[in-house]
Structure formats: C-alpha cells, structure tokens
Design a protein around this motif. Structure first.
Motif, short mmCIF file in Angstrom:
data_model
loop_
_atom_site.label_atom_id
_atom_site.label_comp_id
_atom_site.label_asym_id
_atom_site.label_seq_id
_atom_site.Cartn_x
_atom_site.Cartn_y
_atom_site.Cartn_z
N PRO A 76 0.85 -1.04 -0.01
CA PRO A 76 -0.09 0.12 0.07
C PRO A 76 0.61 1.31 -0.03
N THR A 77 0.24 2.38 -0.18
CA THR A 77 1.04 3.68 -0.62
C THR A 77 1.68 4.20 1.03
N TRP A 78 0.82 3.75 2.03
CA TRP A 78 1.20 4.16 3.33
C TRP A 78 2.60 3.33 3.78
N THR A 79 3.06 2.26 3.13
CA THR A 79 3.93 1.35 3.82
C THR A 79 5.57 2.21 3.88
N VAL A 80 5.71 2.94 3.02
CA VAL A 80 7.08 3.69 3.03
C VAL A 80 6.89 4.73 4.13
N PRO A 81 5.90 5.62 4.16
CA PRO A 81 5.80 6.65 5.15
C PRO A 81 5.88 5.89 6.63
N ALA A 82 5.32 4.69 6.72
CA ALA A 82 4.88 4.02 8.08
C ALA A 82 6.38 3.55 8.63
N LEU A 83 7.15 2.96 7.29
CA LEU A 83 8.56 2.18 7.67
C LEU A 83 9.46 3.61 8.10
N ILE A 84 9.40 4.70 7.41
CA ILE A 84 10.30 5.72 7.95
C ILE A 84 9.85 6.27 9.22
N GLY A 85 8.49 6.28 9.79
CA GLY A 85 8.18 6.40 10.88
C GLY A 85 8.68 5.36 12.05
N VAL A 86 8.58 4.29 11.53
CA VAL A 86 9.51 3.06 12.48
C VAL A 86 10.66 3.36 12.71
N VAL A 87 11.64 3.77 11.59
CA VAL A 87 12.86 4.18 11.83
C VAL A 87 13.31 5.44 12.76
N LEU A 88 12.41 6.53 12.62
CA LEU A 88 12.57 7.51 13.29
C LEU A 88 12.20 7.12 14.86
N LEU A 89 11.08 6.28 15.06
CA LEU A 89 10.51 5.90 16.63
C LEU A 89 11.92 5.33 17.02
N GLY A 90 12.40 4.36 16.61
CA GLY A 90 13.67 3.57 17.06
C GLY A 90 14.64 4.63 17.40
N LEU A 91 15.08 5.64 16.52
CA LEU A 91 16.10 6.42 16.64
C LEU A 91 15.71 7.43 17.91
N VAL A 92 14.45 7.72 18.28
CA VAL A 92 14.06 8.68 19.44
C VAL A 92 14.34 7.81 20.68
N VAL A 93 13.79 6.41 20.52
CA VAL A 93 14.05 5.65 21.94
C VAL A 93 15.24 5.46 22.17
N LEU A 94 16.26 5.41 21.09
CA LEU A 94 17.79 5.26 21.56
C LEU A 94 18.25 6.60 21.96
N PHE A 95 17.57 7.58 21.36
CA PHE A 95 18.24 9.10 21.92
C PHE A 95 17.74 9.24 23.47
N MET A 96 16.47 8.84 23.54
CA MET A 96 16.21 8.82 25.07
C MET A 96 16.73 8.08 26.11
N GLN A 97 17.56 7.04 25.69
CA GLN A 97 18.34 5.95 26.56
C GLN A 97 19.51 6.66 26.98
N MET A 98 20.00 7.51 26.29
CA MET A 98 21.08 8.31 26.36
C MET A 98 21.32 8.96 28.00
#
Length: 130
Positions: free
Chosen positions: A95-117
């Motif tokens: 579906p067309t929303w797959t790429v924006p959703a995967l980009i959101g997952v990558v950004l969420l993972g980076l935010v979680v890693l940033f919060m663990q610092m």
C-alpha cells in the motif's frame, strides 16, 4: 681519477680479508669446551602441562545485560531500515502508506535510542581515559 687510494690500501674495496665467524662449538650436536651440548632455537620445547587446565572464557549473551529500551530502539531502527530496502524488491504490491510508516518506525527507534542516553556525565574529566 685514478683508482689507486691515497692511503696505500690499493684499489681493493676491502682492506681486510673476510672472516668466517661460524663457531663450530655452537652447532647442534657439538659440545662446547667443558660444557653441555649447545642448544639453538630449534631445540626449544614447550611445557604443555599448564595447557590442560585452560578453559576459554564464555562471553555469554550480549543482550543479557542490555537495557530493554536500547534493545527495542535498536531493533526498531535496524528492522525499519532493512524493511525499507527489502519491500520494493518483493513481488507484492505494498500500500502507499508502507514507506511513510517504515520511515516512522525508523525515526521512532532513533528517538527511543536517543532517550536512553544518559542525562549527565558521570565525572568532570576531559574525556581522555583508557
């Protein structure tokens, strides 16, 4: 220029005869005068008695001591990037929303890693530590 030297040595490059410095008493099997047979590097033996007790260290599971937030953030970021690379090559139509959703997952993972610092440094050093 003449090939004759001024110091009377002649035209020879070597002023003294070459000596063979091979010492017969240092050869394996020969005896030194008044001593035991000579030993060389090929006569070296290794003491294997201490190697029987050696057990290699067990590193264990590297994720056993990790914080759950770090593991979750790393998994989201890495799996999101892998999915962004793999999804276009799959023979299905996503579906067309797959790429924006995967980009959101990558950004969420980076935010979680940033919060663990850590919020503050543990000491006031200049960072040059071994």
């Amino acid at each position: 220029m003449s090939k004759k030297r001024d110091d009377g040595q002649g035209s020879s490059r070597r002023s003294r005869p070459v000596r063979n410095y091979r010492i017969e008493s240092d050869q394996p099997g020969n005896r030194r005068p008044g001593g035991p047979p000579a030993r060389g590097p090929r006569d070296h033996t290794v003491d294997d008695s201490g190697l029987d007790d050696f057990t290699p260290p067990n590193p264990g599971n590297p994720l056993a001591g990790a914080k759950p937030g770090v593991v979750l953030g790393a998994a989201l970021a890495l799996l999101g990037i892998v999915a962004l690379v793999v999804v276009p090559f799959l023979p299905i139509s996503a579906p067309t929303w797959t790429v924006p959703a995967l980009i959101g997952v990558v950004l969420l993972g980076l935010v979680v890693l940033f919060m663990q610092m850590p919020r503050h440094r543990s000491d006031g050093g200049d960072g040059a530590q071994v």
